[in-house]
Write an enzyme that holds these catalytic residues in place. Sequence first.
Site, PDB file in Angstrom:
ATOM      1  N   HIS A  39       8.855 -15.625 -13.312  1.00  0.00           N
ATOM      2  CA  HIS A  39       8.751 -15.557 -11.860  1.00  0.00           C
ATOM      3  C   HIS A  39       8.951 -14.116 -11.436  1.00  0.00           C
ATOM      4  O   HIS A  39       9.708 -13.370 -12.062  1.00  0.00           O
ATOM      5  CB  HIS A  39       9.810 -16.461 -11.197  1.00  0.00           C
ATOM      6  CG  HIS A  39       9.563 -16.710  -9.749  1.00  0.00           C
ATOM      7  ND1 HIS A  39       9.981 -15.828  -8.760  1.00  0.00           N
ATOM      8  CD2 HIS A  39       8.923 -17.723  -9.096  1.00  0.00           C
ATOM      9  CE1 HIS A  39       9.614 -16.299  -7.585  1.00  0.00           C
ATOM     10  NE2 HIS A  39       8.974 -17.440  -7.749  1.00  0.00           N
TER      11      HIS A  39
ATOM     12  N   ASP B  46       6.540 -24.291 -10.324  1.00  0.00           N
ATOM     13  CA  ASP B  46       5.147 -24.691 -10.492  1.00  0.00           C
ATOM     14  C   ASP B  46       4.935 -25.504 -11.761  1.00  0.00           C
ATOM     15  O   ASP B  46       3.997 -26.294 -11.846  1.00  0.00           O
ATOM     16  CB  ASP B  46       4.237 -23.452 -10.536  1.00  0.00           C
ATOM     17  CG  ASP B  46       4.272 -22.665  -9.252  1.00  0.00           C
ATOM     18  OD1 ASP B  46       4.157 -23.292  -8.186  1.00  0.00           O
ATOM     19  OD2 ASP B  46       4.424 -21.433  -9.299  1.00  0.00           O
TER      20      ASP B  46
END
Length: 430
Positions: A307, A364
């Site tokens: 991330h 996600d």
Amino acid sequence: MTDRTATLRYGQRELALPIVNGTAGDDAIDIASLRQETGLITLDAGYGNTGACTSAITFLDGEAGVLRYRGYPIEQLAESSSFLEVAYLLINGELPTREQLDDFTANVTHHTLIHEEMRRFFDSFPYDAHPMAVLAAGTVGLSTFYQDSHDIFSPAAVEITSMRLLAKLPTLAAWAYKKAIGQPYVYPRNDLGYAPNLLHMMFAVPAEEYQVHPDVAQALDLLLILHADHEQNCSTSTVRMVGSSHANLYASISAGISALWGPLHGGANEAVISTLERIVADGGNVRKYVDKAKDPNDPFRLPGFGHRVYKNFDPRARIIKAAADRVLAATGADDQLFEIAQRLEEVAANDEYFVKRKLYANVDFYSGLIYRAIGFPKHMFTNCFAIGRLPGWIAQWKEMMDAPETKIGRPRQVYVGVPERAYVPIDERG
């Protein structure tokens, strides 16, 4: 602001730049006077070290894996709150009383219908139009029906516009999906809650009754909470940038939807499912794809790992992983992809390459699995993400508009092109 300063030395000159303190997390060097005083600007590709604003909405600490909305830990909100309560919190700054939440919910519920003329708008798109394109166009298209509430400096106009967007975006998203699959549009039902209403508009058909499973609705509500805001990401920064020109809220949110469409942002969960399907089709060899991701000569990358901000773990991923089991049990969906995902996460979590680079599973990685188990096709995942992110976009837009230091967004650049040269007539060019 404090009495502390940072000193910049440039040639024989020194410039004292004030330090701005945050209540948590990073402090900042205020460089507002830098160009005027020195003729210099800063260069920061991707804005990884640049604070574009001060904000009281969302705090995240990527090193510690912390996410808070208005000071409340995401874990507590996910456990005890609802999406509309979180939306109220983000937009208004405080948790509502029972009466305030009831009024807020009623206002959202009674604005879910879209103008009947919008049917022709949807009919005009080709059947294979991507739902995100339709959603972005439909959102800015709403502004044409509510021209009496475009005054961005009127609190009443901003409030009614916010209610309309929260209420109507699920209708627009569901109708975009129905258009894509050739089914009749399903009108909203005011007797259903926010998440159940979205599910009903998505999956009901006139020919038979559709019952919303409470566990599925609860999981969708949880996903919306986890997506509700995430500080100054690409789409939120886009909403602020567009809004800084005094564009109305519909136009600003539409721009945010377009930014969210990108596969490096909101489209990442769609990429995760495509990769898991590819692994399953290739015999389920997880190690093969882990090795491909590590190979510097192979362009393949594993979506859903790592991330831009979180460098330890994504707190949203931990919450959502637990919900995946409940959704799979409630829907009876094929859990082959979930098993592959768990194996993939386990291998990556123990692989030195991933651990060293702090490439942990992010939100996600599991959100796409839940959307898929619920029944959403891959190209609808980002539409759902946009619905969840909407209250954060509205809150950020309002905060920007209310801040006295806000100016129209206009980054500088460092020009590296050809210096001045004389125009050569076309017949004289070699």
